[in-house]
Design a protein around this motif. Sequence first.
Motif, PDB file in Angstrom:
ATOM      1  N   PRO A  83     -39.450  45.204  83.286  1.00  0.00           N
ATOM      2  CA  PRO A  83     -39.741  46.474  82.319  1.00  0.00           C
ATOM      3  C   PRO A  83     -40.465  45.405  81.387  1.00  0.00           C
ATOM      4  O   PRO A  83     -39.922  44.620  80.794  1.00  0.00           O
ATOM      5  CB  PRO A  83     -38.535  46.861  81.980  1.00  0.00           C
ATOM      6  CG  PRO A  83     -37.695  46.795  83.360  1.00  0.00           C
ATOM      7  CD  PRO A  83     -38.140  45.417  83.942  1.00  0.00           C
ATOM      8  N   HIS A  87     -45.443  48.205  81.470  1.00  0.00           N
ATOM      9  CA  HIS A  87     -44.870  48.670  82.547  1.00  0.00           C
ATOM     10  C   HIS A  87     -43.572  49.072  81.888  1.00  0.00           C
ATOM     11  O   HIS A  87     -42.541  48.179  82.020  1.00  0.00           O
ATOM     12  CB  HIS A  87     -45.058  48.245  83.876  1.00  0.00           C
ATOM     13  CG  HIS A  87     -46.379  47.916  84.386  1.00  0.00           C
ATOM     14  ND1 HIS A  87     -47.086  48.904  84.981  1.00  0.00           N
ATOM     15  CD2 HIS A  87     -47.144  46.866  84.327  1.00  0.00           C
ATOM     16  CE1 HIS A  87     -48.218  48.323  85.295  1.00  0.00           C
ATOM     17  NE2 HIS A  87     -48.322  47.208  85.046  1.00  0.00           N
ATOM     18  N   TRP A  88     -43.292  50.309  81.677  1.00  0.00           N
ATOM     19  CA  TRP A  88     -41.866  50.404  80.846  1.00  0.00           C
ATOM     20  C   TRP A  88     -40.745  50.376  81.860  1.00  0.00           C
ATOM     21  O   TRP A  88     -39.599  49.674  81.531  1.00  0.00           O
ATOM     22  CB  TRP A  88     -41.775  51.918  80.296  1.00  0.00           C
ATOM     23  CG  TRP A  88     -42.906  52.130  78.893  1.00  0.00           C
ATOM     24  CD1 TRP A  88     -43.456  51.061  78.350  1.00  0.00           C
ATOM     25  CD2 TRP A  88     -42.809  53.406  78.201  1.00  0.00           C
ATOM     26  NE1 TRP A  88     -44.172  51.772  77.315  1.00  0.00           N
ATOM     27  CE2 TRP A  88     -43.871  53.077  77.244  1.00  0.00           C
ATOM     28  CE3 TRP A  88     -42.460  54.528  78.562  1.00  0.00           C
ATOM     29  CZ2 TRP A  88     -44.218  53.741  76.534  1.00  0.00           C
ATOM     30  CZ3 TRP A  88     -42.781  55.647  77.555  1.00  0.00           C
ATOM     31  CH2 TRP A  88     -43.608  55.344  76.350  1.00  0.00           C
ATOM     32  N   PHE A  89     -40.752  50.610  83.249  1.00  0.00           N
ATOM     33  CA  PHE A  89     -39.611  50.692  84.068  1.00  0.00           C
ATOM     34  C   PHE A  89     -40.210  49.573  85.122  1.00  0.00           C
ATOM     35  O   PHE A  89     -39.330  49.483  86.249  1.00  0.00           O
ATOM     36  CB  PHE A  89     -39.535  52.076  85.035  1.00  0.00           C
ATOM     37  CG  PHE A  89     -38.867  52.942  84.079  1.00  0.00           C
ATOM     38  CD1 PHE A  89     -38.518  52.797  82.620  1.00  0.00           C
ATOM     39  CD2 PHE A  89     -38.552  54.154  84.330  1.00  0.00           C
ATOM     40  CE1 PHE A  89     -37.819  53.520  81.867  1.00  0.00           C
ATOM     41  CE2 PHE A  89     -38.093  55.321  83.727  1.00  0.00           C
ATOM     42  CZ  PHE A  89     -37.866  54.939  82.391  1.00  0.00           C
ATOM     43  N   ASP A  97     -46.648  51.535  89.128  1.00  0.00           N
ATOM     44  CA  ASP A  97     -45.862  51.752  88.066  1.00  0.00           C
ATOM     45  C   ASP A  97     -44.638  52.519  88.255  1.00  0.00           C
ATOM     46  O   ASP A  97     -44.917  53.856  88.789  1.00  0.00           O
ATOM     47  CB  ASP A  97     -46.706  52.184  86.878  1.00  0.00           C
ATOM     48  CG  ASP A  97     -45.960  52.456  85.454  1.00  0.00           C
ATOM     49  OD1 ASP A  97     -45.920  51.441  84.902  1.00  0.00           O
ATOM     50  OD2 ASP A  97     -45.512  53.426  85.421  1.00  0.00           O
ATOM     51  N   ILE A  98     -43.459  52.315  88.295  1.00  0.00           N
ATOM     52  CA  ILE A  98     -42.243  52.943  88.513  1.00  0.00           C
ATOM     53  C   ILE A  98     -42.219  54.018  87.363  1.00  0.00           C
ATOM     54  O   ILE A  98     -41.707  55.389  88.103  1.00  0.00           O
ATOM     55  CB  ILE A  98     -41.207  51.976  88.461  1.00  0.00           C
ATOM     56  CG1 ILE A  98     -41.011  51.042  89.701  1.00  0.00           C
ATOM     57  CG2 ILE A  98     -39.831  52.830  88.761  1.00  0.00           C
ATOM     58  CD1 ILE A  98     -39.828  50.022  89.639  1.00  0.00           C
ATOM     59  N   PHE A  99     -42.501  53.978  86.249  1.00  0.00           N
ATOM     60  CA  PHE A  99     -42.375  55.043  85.318  1.00  0.00           C
ATOM     61  C   PHE A  99     -43.138  56.245  85.615  1.00  0.00           C
ATOM     62  O   PHE A  99     -42.667  57.408  85.519  1.00  0.00           O
ATOM     63  CB  PHE A  99     -42.686  54.672  84.114  1.00  0.00           C
ATOM     64  CG  PHE A  99     -42.385  55.582  82.604  1.00  0.00           C
ATOM     65  CD1 PHE A  99     -41.278  56.085  82.397  1.00  0.00           C
ATOM     66  CD2 PHE A  99     -43.656  56.084  82.279  1.00  0.00           C
ATOM     67  CE1 PHE A  99     -41.176  57.217  81.475  1.00  0.00           C
ATOM     68  CE2 PHE A  99     -43.361  57.213  81.163  1.00  0.00           C
ATOM     69  CZ  PHE A  99     -42.347  57.520  81.016  1.00  0.00           C
ATOM     70  N   ILE A 102     -41.796  57.891  88.800  1.00  0.00           N
ATOM     71  CA  ILE A 102     -40.619  58.635  88.309  1.00  0.00           C
ATOM     72  C   ILE A 102     -40.893  60.124  87.640  1.00  0.00           C
ATOM     73  O   ILE A 102     -40.382  61.058  88.077  1.00  0.00           O
ATOM     74  CB  ILE A 102     -39.571  58.010  87.320  1.00  0.00           C
ATOM     75  CG1 ILE A 102     -38.906  56.894  87.972  1.00  0.00           C
ATOM     76  CG2 ILE A 102     -38.445  58.883  86.789  1.00  0.00           C
ATOM     77  CD1 ILE A 102     -37.813  57.100  89.021  1.00  0.00           C
ATOM     78  N   LEU A 275     -32.443  47.402  89.425  1.00  0.00           N
ATOM     79  CA  LEU A 275     -32.923  48.473  88.445  1.00  0.00           C
ATOM     80  C   LEU A 275     -34.122  49.446  89.254  1.00  0.00           C
ATOM     81  O   LEU A 275     -34.008  50.669  88.793  1.00  0.00           O
ATOM     82  CB  LEU A 275     -33.749  47.879  87.052  1.00  0.00           C
ATOM     83  CG  LEU A 275     -32.772  47.335  86.202  1.00  0.00           C
ATOM     84  CD1 LEU A 275     -33.576  46.683  85.119  1.00  0.00           C
ATOM     85  CD2 LEU A 275     -31.710  48.379  85.584  1.00  0.00           C
ATOM     86  N   GLN A 276     -34.688  49.050  90.132  1.00  0.00           N
ATOM     87  CA  GLN A 276     -35.703  50.034  90.864  1.00  0.00           C
ATOM     88  C   GLN A 276     -34.903  50.965  91.600  1.00  0.00           C
ATOM     89  O   GLN A 276     -35.208  52.206  91.769  1.00  0.00           O
ATOM     90  CB  GLN A 276     -36.527  49.035  92.017  1.00  0.00           C
ATOM     91  CG  GLN A 276     -37.387  48.186  91.406  1.00  0.00           C
ATOM     92  CD  GLN A 276     -38.262  47.669  92.359  1.00  0.00           C
ATOM     93  OE1 GLN A 276     -38.642  48.023  93.405  1.00  0.00           O
ATOM     94  NE2 GLN A 276     -39.075  46.277  91.969  1.00  0.00           N
ATOM     95  N   TYR A 279     -33.028  53.802  88.603  1.00  0.00           N
ATOM     96  CA  TYR A 279     -34.045  54.644  87.694  1.00  0.00           C
ATOM     97  C   TYR A 279     -34.169  56.239  88.565  1.00  0.00           C
ATOM     98  O   TYR A 279     -33.746  57.050  87.818  1.00  0.00           O
ATOM     99  CB  TYR A 279     -35.629  54.337  87.725  1.00  0.00           C
ATOM    100  CG  TYR A 279     -35.529  52.984  86.653  1.00  0.00           C
ATOM    101  CD1 TYR A 279     -34.886  52.917  85.593  1.00  0.00           C
ATOM    102  CD2 TYR A 279     -36.560  51.897  87.135  1.00  0.00           C
ATOM    103  CE1 TYR A 279     -34.997  51.763  84.656  1.00  0.00           C
ATOM    104  CE2 TYR A 279     -36.479  50.932  86.327  1.00  0.00           C
ATOM    105  CZ  TYR A 279     -35.700  50.777  85.203  1.00  0.00           C
ATOM    106  OH  TYR A 279     -35.842  49.551  84.119  1.00  0.00           O
TER     107      TYR A 279
END
Length: 308
Positions: A83, A87-89, A97-99, A102, A275-276, A279
């Motif tokens: 993070p 890329h915030w997450f 990008d995970i954010f 989400i 962390l993946q 979230y």
Amino acid sequence: MNDAFESEEVLFRKLNKTEKDDEFIAIESRTFMQSVKKDFFNNKRAVVGLIILIVVVLFAIFGPMLCPYSYDAQNITFRNASPGAAHWFGTDKMGRDIFVRILFGARISLSVGFMAAIINVLIGTIYGGIAGYVGGKVDMVMMRFVDIIYSVPSLLYIVLIMLWLGAGITSIMLGISITCWIDMARIVRQEVKSLKEQEFTTAAFVLGASPRRILIKHLLINAMGPIIVTVTLMVPQAIFTEAWLSFLGIGISAPMASWGTLANAARDVIQVYPLQTVYPLVAICVTIISFNFVGEGLEESLDPKRRR
């Protein structure tokens, strides 16, 4: 004569201005909906849950539009990035990008939940209302049909529909809707059977109201409290079912991103990049808990017996 006049004067003494308001009780005049609104907003947990749901819905609608990345855009050079400001997450194993995923997953999960709830409330309300109002042999046959459908596990319906139509949002919503309306039908049936014995139903019948008008205008309207509460509990149930199916790999197909799909994709790297997985699980838990808080507040507000 004078004594009688004096005693009458004592009994009927004129009150002064201050004594007139001694027994006055100020009561705020409120309609039913005003009472429901006030009781709901006095429930702190329900208000917090409502605020969280509004934020989640707004992020799901406008979030992907405002982000510079697409939910399916891959960048192999930034795989599993931590993070940060860009890329915030962080990013997943494909550099996506995970954010953004989400936020886009919130669209799918909430769409499945709301659409399944709408379908279920329509089928369950109509079916349960007819069974409860008509009664007799019609009620018995209709409820035995419900028992037959309920005897088969819902997962079997979902898997069969996915094998027939393929994995997708439509298959999941159709599979969830096959059995989830049963609880709604039973609740509406019980409420209608109880309400049709009340005096206002008899009065409407004597005044010449048609059975259709009695069912819709009098019985179902007065049963809206339990119906609304059940709907608020159906949405998180549908969201959890979709997330669970996607986590098992039989739900939404890649590259589409639901919260369950994201949790399933992060399962392979959970020991290296935990962390993946966190979230999407946090998003699922927060949304479901918020719906439960709102449902609890509505149940207490709409049911006079449970009001504080």
